[in-house]
Design a protein around this motif. Structure first.
Motif, short mmCIF file in Angstrom:
data_model
loop_
_atom_site.label_atom_id
_atom_site.label_comp_id
_atom_site.label_asym_id
_atom_site.label_seq_id
_atom_site.Cartn_x
_atom_site.Cartn_y
_atom_site.Cartn_z
N VAL A 87 0.94 -1.65 0.06
CA VAL A 87 0.33 -0.55 0.27
C VAL A 87 1.42 1.13 0.03
CG1 VAL A 87 -1.98 1.24 1.45
CG2 VAL A 87 -1.99 -1.39 1.19
N ILE A 88 2.15 1.59 0.86
CA ILE A 88 2.82 2.42 0.76
C ILE A 88 3.67 2.69 -0.61
CG2 ILE A 88 4.72 3.21 1.85
CD1 ILE A 88 4.15 2.01 4.76
N THR A 89 4.17 1.73 -0.84
CA THR A 89 4.62 1.86 -2.25
C THR A 89 3.61 2.39 -3.13
OG1 THR A 89 6.03 -0.64 -2.09
CG2 THR A 89 6.37 0.53 -4.21
N GLN A 90 1.91 1.79 -3.16
CA GLN A 90 1.73 2.01 -4.63
C GLN A 90 0.74 3.73 -4.16
OE1 GLN A 90 -1.44 -0.72 -5.02
NE2 GLN A 90 0.15 -2.82 -5.28
N THR A 91 0.90 4.45 -3.19
CA THR A 91 0.05 5.59 -3.11
C THR A 91 0.83 6.90 -2.78
OG1 THR A 91 -1.20 4.10 -0.91
CG2 THR A 91 -0.77 6.18 -0.69
N ASP A 92 0.43 7.22 -3.82
CA ASP A 92 0.45 8.47 -4.33
C ASP A 92 0.55 9.75 -3.47
OD1 ASP A 92 1.68 10.62 -5.47
OD2 ASP A 92 -0.24 10.87 -7.41
N THR A 93 1.35 10.50 -2.84
CA THR A 93 1.58 11.20 -1.81
C THR A 93 2.28 12.62 -2.63
OG1 THR A 93 4.11 11.28 -0.63
CG2 THR A 93 2.17 9.87 0.23
N SER A 94 2.49 12.68 -4.00
CA SER A 94 2.64 13.88 -4.32
C SER A 94 2.08 15.72 -4.04
CB SER A 94 2.82 13.31 -5.87
OG SER A 94 1.65 13.67 -6.49
N ASN A 95 0.79 15.57 -3.73
CA ASN A 95 0.00 16.33 -3.17
C ASN A 95 0.16 17.31 -2.16
OD1 ASN A 95 -1.04 14.49 -1.76
ND2 ASN A 95 -3.15 15.02 -2.18
N LEU A 96 0.94 16.19 -1.39
CA LEU A 96 0.97 16.40 -0.15
C LEU A 96 2.46 17.76 -0.01
CD1 LEU A 96 0.95 15.74 3.02
CD2 LEU A 96 3.09 14.98 2.80
N SER A 97 2.79 18.55 -0.52
CA SER A 97 3.54 19.43 -0.41
C SER A 97 2.41 20.88 -0.85
CB SER A 97 4.78 19.91 -1.75
OG SER A 97 5.24 21.24 -1.43
N SER A 98 1.37 20.40 -2.15
CA SER A 98 0.74 21.44 -1.75
C SER A 98 0.35 21.82 -1.07
CB SER A 98 0.02 21.27 -3.20
OG SER A 98 -0.75 22.12 -3.48
#
Length: 609
Positions: A87-98
């Motif tokens: 789950v960790i590998t597959q989850t996209d966190t790219s919006n966190l900074s925004s």
């Protein structure tokens, strides 16, 4: 059938003896060792339990323990952590900074005075190097995933050792008592469901359990009906709301598994909208269930605590806890059509969360087990193997600990050379003292079971002056953000609290908050939080006549049906158990008067003046 329940040994070790569905005795080891949340085999509590019930080890039919074999537990959490890694590998966190930048723009500078904080904008800042590491480990898309997997694997190794250690101790101690062949184990979350259902008085209920970890899970949803359980959903560990809240407790500088109540108190001062979207981005919600991305990565909450104010961080964590839990419960209430909710597990010690669950439109009645944490699993496991004969009888109190004779109390008073009397109308005299502005400690009858003081090991004061939250906490050596909780006459409940119908029973155990009426806010400001809520104990005369009579007499004098009720203990100590401890805390805390059974004792400082 007589069942001895023993709670998990890793913390708050507790003993409960149940006979045919009736709790005969229940108490935590901490009350006897005086070490808060005492771990290990509860030898002192067991000795007291057998003595009080006049039983021997030979009389015990079953020893119930609310965890599986250590190897079985390992299989469960190892499998789950391997699945979490994917789950960790597959989850996209790219919006966190925004999202964090948006949160930054929502911040505001406050000038409020919040007792216990240097200022309303206080953060939990660390050195520059730590803050850089927290940002990388907590928010960097690549590095935070590595850290999260590492922390989960680290937890698993520690858990394996812990389960093995406590299993060896349990087996060793039961062998010494000749009880090892009577040991029966039960799934951890089933023990939580059992304690809440079998003591609720509901024939049918939807059982919600939420905690840190137990038998591969961090929560469960079950239907309980006619003494049987049907599990509908499981929240796999490590997707734990218990861990989620422990992280923020630790990251704000408090002790996890002990000071979560401080976060609830702080939350009311903050703006939940600053960080709610940031936190919700970590949750992957599905029909009646959820996952938490990077659930064991504590550096995420530490980064937030170093960048945002404590009150805004606390407020967001509380808000998201409520949102996610409400979504889950509402789904299953609608799907099953069951409107009676029973709660257990450490997370349900969160009284504001419980209010939000009760606010779900289809929920008609709610009940929270009085000892909702793992200490309550002792009675839950015991009740599972020895359920009540009828399922529509609820417990009317939780005074399940030891009591002491009049002679024992008087001997201790004389040994401490204290001035005392034995008033003919004790309740009336105590009420008059409270109305005059005296602080009164009460020690009487059997000790309460669980984390709440419910009158027998209680400190009382009138709730008319909000300043008491500062000076009485200081006198008792406490630092709190929540106001003191009130005890209120049962018959006055609707004068004081809004939307209480359907939650009266659980309110007898101080396990839920309510919005207060204008009358309550005006008459008892010391017992009402900044958000207009209070966490009451409703008291009936048939439950505790001596305690009830004091409040009733106070109402006759003041017109107010509520008093402050706070636990009788010094800071970071367990609630007092014996007359000796009661007198020690009374003298050390410089409390004005002590009610010890039928005796009324003046503090020496009053006698001298």
């Amino acid at each position: 059938m007589i069942v001895l329940g023993i709670s998990p040994l890793d913390k708050d070790a507790t003993v409960s003896i149940v006979e045919d569905g009736k709790i005969l005795f229940a108490a935590g080891e901490e009350r006897f060792t005086r070490n808060k949340q005492q771990d290990g085999f509860p030898a002192f509590a067991l000795k007291q339990a057998l003595a009080y019930t006049q039983l021997t080890a030979d009389d015990i039919d079953i020893v119930a323990y609310p965890f599986l074999e250590a190897e079985q537990e390992k299989v469960l959490f190892t499998k789950n952590i391997a699945k979490e890694s994917q789950v960790i590998t597959q989850t996209d966190t790219s919006n966190l900074s925004s999202l964090l930048n948006q949160a930054e723009r929502k911040k505001s500078v406050r000038t409020d005075v919040i007792n216990g904080l240097k200022n309303a904008n206080e953060k939990h800042e660390k050195g520059v190097l730590k803050q850089i590491f927290y940002k990388l480990a907590g928010t960097n898309s690549w590095f935070s995933k590595i850290v999260a997997k590492h922390e989960s694997n680290k937890w698993a190794k520690e858990a394996e050792l812990s389960f093995s250690q406590w299993q060896d101790e349990l087996t060793s101690q039961l062998n010494k008592l000749g009880l090892s062949d009577k040991l029966r184990r039960v799934d951890h979350h089933l023990s939580h469901a059992a304690n809440s259902y079998f003591s609720s008085g509901f024939e049918q209920a939807l059982c919600i359990t939420i905690d840190g970890y137990g038998s591969g899970l961090a929560g469960s949803v079950s239907i309980a009906e006619n003494g049987k359980f049907k599990r509908l959903a499981e929240i796999d560990y490590p997707y734990s709301l218990g861990t989620f809240y422990e992280h923020v407790t630790s990251s704000l500088g408090f002790k996890p598994s002990r000071h979560e109540g401080k976060i609830v108190g702080l939350a009311a001062f903050g703006d939940p909208q600053v960080l709610t979207e940031v936190l919700l981005s970590r949750f992957i919600e599905s029909a009646g269930n959820f996952k938490i991305n990077q659930a064991n990565n504590i550096y995420f909450s530490r980064y937030l605590a170093s960048r945002f104010s404590k009150i805004d961080v606390a407020s967001a964590y509380q808000n998201v806890l409520e949102i996610v839990t409400q979504n889950m419960v509402a789904y299953w209430v609608k799907k099953t059509g069951i409107s009676n909710i029973v709660l257990s597990g450490g997370v349900t010690a969160n009284v504001k969360l419980n209010q939000r669950i009760f606010a779900i439109e289809q929920v008609k009645q709610i009940y929270v087990y009085p000892n909702m944490g793992d200490g309550g699993c002792a009675s839950g496991a015991a009740l599972f193997f020895s359920p009540p004969k009828t399922f529509t009888q609820s417990i009317s109190h939780c005074y399940f600990g030891p009591d002491y004779s009049t002679q024992e109390m008087e001997t201790e008073i004389i040994a401490n050379n204290l001035s005392y009397s034995k008033p003919e109308f004790l309740a009336k005299e105590v009420a008059e003292l409270i109305n005059q502005g005296n602080v009164i400690a009460r020690f009487s009858g059997r000790m309460e079971y669980g984390p709440r003081a419910l009158g027998n090991r209680t400190i009382m004061y009138h709730a008319k002056e909000v300043e008491v939250n500062q000076w009485l906490n200081k006198k008792l050596g406490r630092t709190e953000f929540m106001p003191f909780a009130p005890v209120t006459l049962f018959e006055a409940r609707e004068r004081c609290y809004l939307n209480i119908s359907g939650a009266e029973h659980t309110a007898e155990f101080m396990t839920i908050t309510f919005d207060c009426t204008e009358e309550m806010i005006q008459q008892c400001p010391a017992a009402v939080h900044v958000d207009g809520t209070a966490r009451p104990q409703l008291i009936k005369r048939e439950t505790n006549p001596g305690y009830y009579d004091i409040i009733k007499e106070y109402e006759k004098l003041s017109g107010i049906p509520s008093l402050i009720n706070t636990s009788f203990n010094m800071h970071e100590e367990p609630i007092v158990c014996s007359p000796q401890e009661a007198i020690k805390a009374f003298l050390h805390g410089e409390i004005d008067f002590l009610v010890l059974g039928d005796f009324l004792i003046k503090h020496p400082k009053i006698t001298e003046t």
